[in-house]
Design a protein around this motif. Sequence first.
Motif, PDB file in Angstrom:
ATOM      1  N   UNK A  10       0.835  -1.206   0.000  1.00  0.00           N
ATOM      2  CA  UNK A  10       0.000   0.000   0.000  1.00  0.00           C
ATOM      3  C   UNK A  10       0.867   1.253   0.000  1.00  0.00           C
ATOM      4  N   UNK A  11       1.959   1.204   0.736  1.00  0.00           N
ATOM      5  CA  UNK A  11       2.884   2.342   0.771  1.00  0.00           C
ATOM      6  C   UNK A  11       3.515   2.542  -0.603  1.00  0.00           C
ATOM      7  N   UNK A  12       3.953   1.460  -1.223  1.00  0.00           N
ATOM      8  CA  UNK A  12       4.549   1.560  -2.557  1.00  0.00           C
ATOM      9  C   UNK A  12       3.584   2.153  -3.573  1.00  0.00           C
ATOM     10  N   UNK A  13       2.334   1.705  -3.528  1.00  0.00           N
ATOM     11  CA  UNK A  13       1.322   2.236  -4.440  1.00  0.00           C
ATOM     12  C   UNK A  13       1.072   3.724  -4.199  1.00  0.00           C
ATOM     13  N   UNK A  14       1.044   4.110  -2.931  1.00  0.00           N
ATOM     14  CA  UNK A  14       0.828   5.521  -2.588  1.00  0.00           C
ATOM     15  C   UNK A  14       1.993   6.382  -3.068  1.00  0.00           C
ATOM     16  N   UNK A  15       3.201   5.871  -2.939  1.00  0.00           N
ATOM     17  CA  UNK A  15       4.385   6.614  -3.396  1.00  0.00           C
ATOM     18  C   UNK A  15       4.350   6.776  -4.917  1.00  0.00           C
ATOM     19  N   UNK A  16       4.001   5.719  -5.636  1.00  0.00           N
ATOM     20  CA  UNK A  16       3.874   5.816  -7.091  1.00  0.00           C
ATOM     21  C   UNK A  16       2.801   6.851  -7.453  1.00  0.00           C
ATOM     22  N   UNK A  17       1.698   6.825  -6.725  1.00  0.00           N
ATOM     23  CA  UNK A  17       0.636   7.799  -6.962  1.00  0.00           C
ATOM     24  C   UNK A  17       1.098   9.230  -6.735  1.00  0.00           C
ATOM     25  N   UNK A  18       1.874   9.438  -5.696  1.00  0.00           N
ATOM     26  CA  UNK A  18       2.341  10.785  -5.384  1.00  0.00           C
ATOM     27  C   UNK A  18       3.343  11.284  -6.416  1.00  0.00           C
ATOM     28  N   UNK A  19       4.251  10.427  -6.844  1.00  0.00           N
ATOM     29  CA  UNK A  19       5.201  10.818  -7.881  1.00  0.00           C
ATOM     30  C   UNK A  19       4.450  11.085  -9.195  1.00  0.00           C
ATOM     31  N   UNK A  20       3.454  10.258  -9.489  1.00  0.00           N
ATOM     32  CA  UNK A  20       2.633  10.482 -10.684  1.00  0.00           C
ATOM     33  C   UNK A  20       1.901  11.817 -10.600  1.00  0.00           C
ATOM     34  N   UNK A  21       1.493  12.191  -9.390  1.00  0.00           N
ATOM     35  CA  UNK A  21       0.817  13.470  -9.188  1.00  0.00           C
ATOM     36  C   UNK A  21       1.725  14.623  -9.621  1.00  0.00           C
ATOM     37  N   UNK A  22       2.998  14.513  -9.295  1.00  0.00           N
ATOM     38  CA  UNK A  22       3.948  15.552  -9.718  1.00  0.00           C
ATOM     39  C   UNK A  22       4.001  15.626 -11.236  1.00  0.00           C
ATOM     40  N   UNK A  23       4.037  14.459 -11.896  1.00  0.00           N
ATOM     41  CA  UNK A  23       4.128  14.425 -13.353  1.00  0.00           C
ATOM     42  C   UNK A  23       2.800  14.752 -14.047  1.00  0.00           C
ATOM     43  N   UNK A  24       1.704  14.769 -13.294  1.00  0.00           N
ATOM     44  CA  UNK A  24       0.401  15.059 -13.907  1.00  0.00           C
ATOM     45  C   UNK A  24       0.274  16.530 -14.294  1.00  0.00           C
ATOM     46  N   UNK A  25       1.192  17.358 -13.802  1.00  0.00           N
ATOM     47  CA  UNK A  25       1.206  18.786 -14.139  1.00  0.00           C
ATOM     48  C   UNK A  25      -0.142  19.438 -13.821  1.00  0.00           C
ATOM     49  N   UNK A  32      -0.779  10.617 -16.614  1.00  0.00           N
ATOM     50  CA  UNK A  32      -0.313  10.670 -15.223  1.00  0.00           C
ATOM     51  C   UNK A  32      -1.457  10.978 -14.257  1.00  0.00           C
ATOM     52  N   UNK A  33      -2.454  11.697 -14.717  1.00  0.00           N
ATOM     53  CA  UNK A  33      -3.630  11.947 -13.883  1.00  0.00           C
ATOM     54  C   UNK A  33      -4.363  10.643 -13.586  1.00  0.00           C
ATOM     55  N   UNK A  34      -4.553   9.831 -14.621  1.00  0.00           N
ATOM     56  CA  UNK A  34      -5.219   8.534 -14.440  1.00  0.00           C
ATOM     57  C   UNK A  34      -4.360   7.628 -13.565  1.00  0.00           C
ATOM     58  N   UNK A  35      -3.051   7.598 -13.831  1.00  0.00           N
ATOM     59  CA  UNK A  35      -2.149   6.763 -13.023  1.00  0.00           C
ATOM     60  C   UNK A  35      -2.211   7.175 -11.553  1.00  0.00           C
ATOM     61  N   UNK A  40      -3.605   5.705  -6.129  1.00  0.00           N
ATOM     62  CA  UNK A  40      -4.183   6.072  -4.836  1.00  0.00           C
ATOM     63  C   UNK A  40      -5.347   5.146  -4.476  1.00  0.00           C
ATOM     64  N   UNK A  41      -6.182   4.848  -5.445  1.00  0.00           N
ATOM     65  CA  UNK A  41      -7.304   3.939  -5.186  1.00  0.00           C
ATOM     66  C   UNK A  41      -6.837   2.561  -4.754  1.00  0.00           C
ATOM     67  N   UNK A  42      -5.853   2.014  -5.472  1.00  0.00           N
ATOM     68  CA  UNK A  42      -5.306   0.702  -5.096  1.00  0.00           C
ATOM     69  C   UNK A  42      -4.637   0.753  -3.729  1.00  0.00           C
TER      70      UNK A  42
END
Length: 108
Positions: A10-25, A32-35, A40-42
């Motif tokens: 869950x932590x790994x998924x959240x970290x990926x989500x947060x980094x993706x948030x940065x790239x979502x601009x 990146x918005x969908x990712x 975050x949902x997962x």
Amino acid sequence: MLAWVYLMGAIGLEVIGTVSLKFSNGFTDLKFSVLTLVMYGLSFWVLALTLKVLPISTAYAVWSGLGTAAVAIIGLVFFKEPMTALKGVFLLMIIGGVVGLKAISSES
């Protein structure tokens, strides 16, 4: 023990989500918005699975603390964010707190 494995996932998924948030601009880049939203949902779903076994106080503190520390370290390493002595001390305090919570926790 499986709950802790789920929690790390869950932590790994959240970290990926947060980094993706940065790239979502600012949610202007669709992929990146969908990712971000999917990760975050997962992450919440897997976190919810851990709450069947681990106390919410421990699980949420570990999830948020390690996620925060991991994202801060990623920011330092990959995004060249500045590191100060105080930032290092506080990151170590977060990690120490998580280790302490794991050491005293009992699965219920």
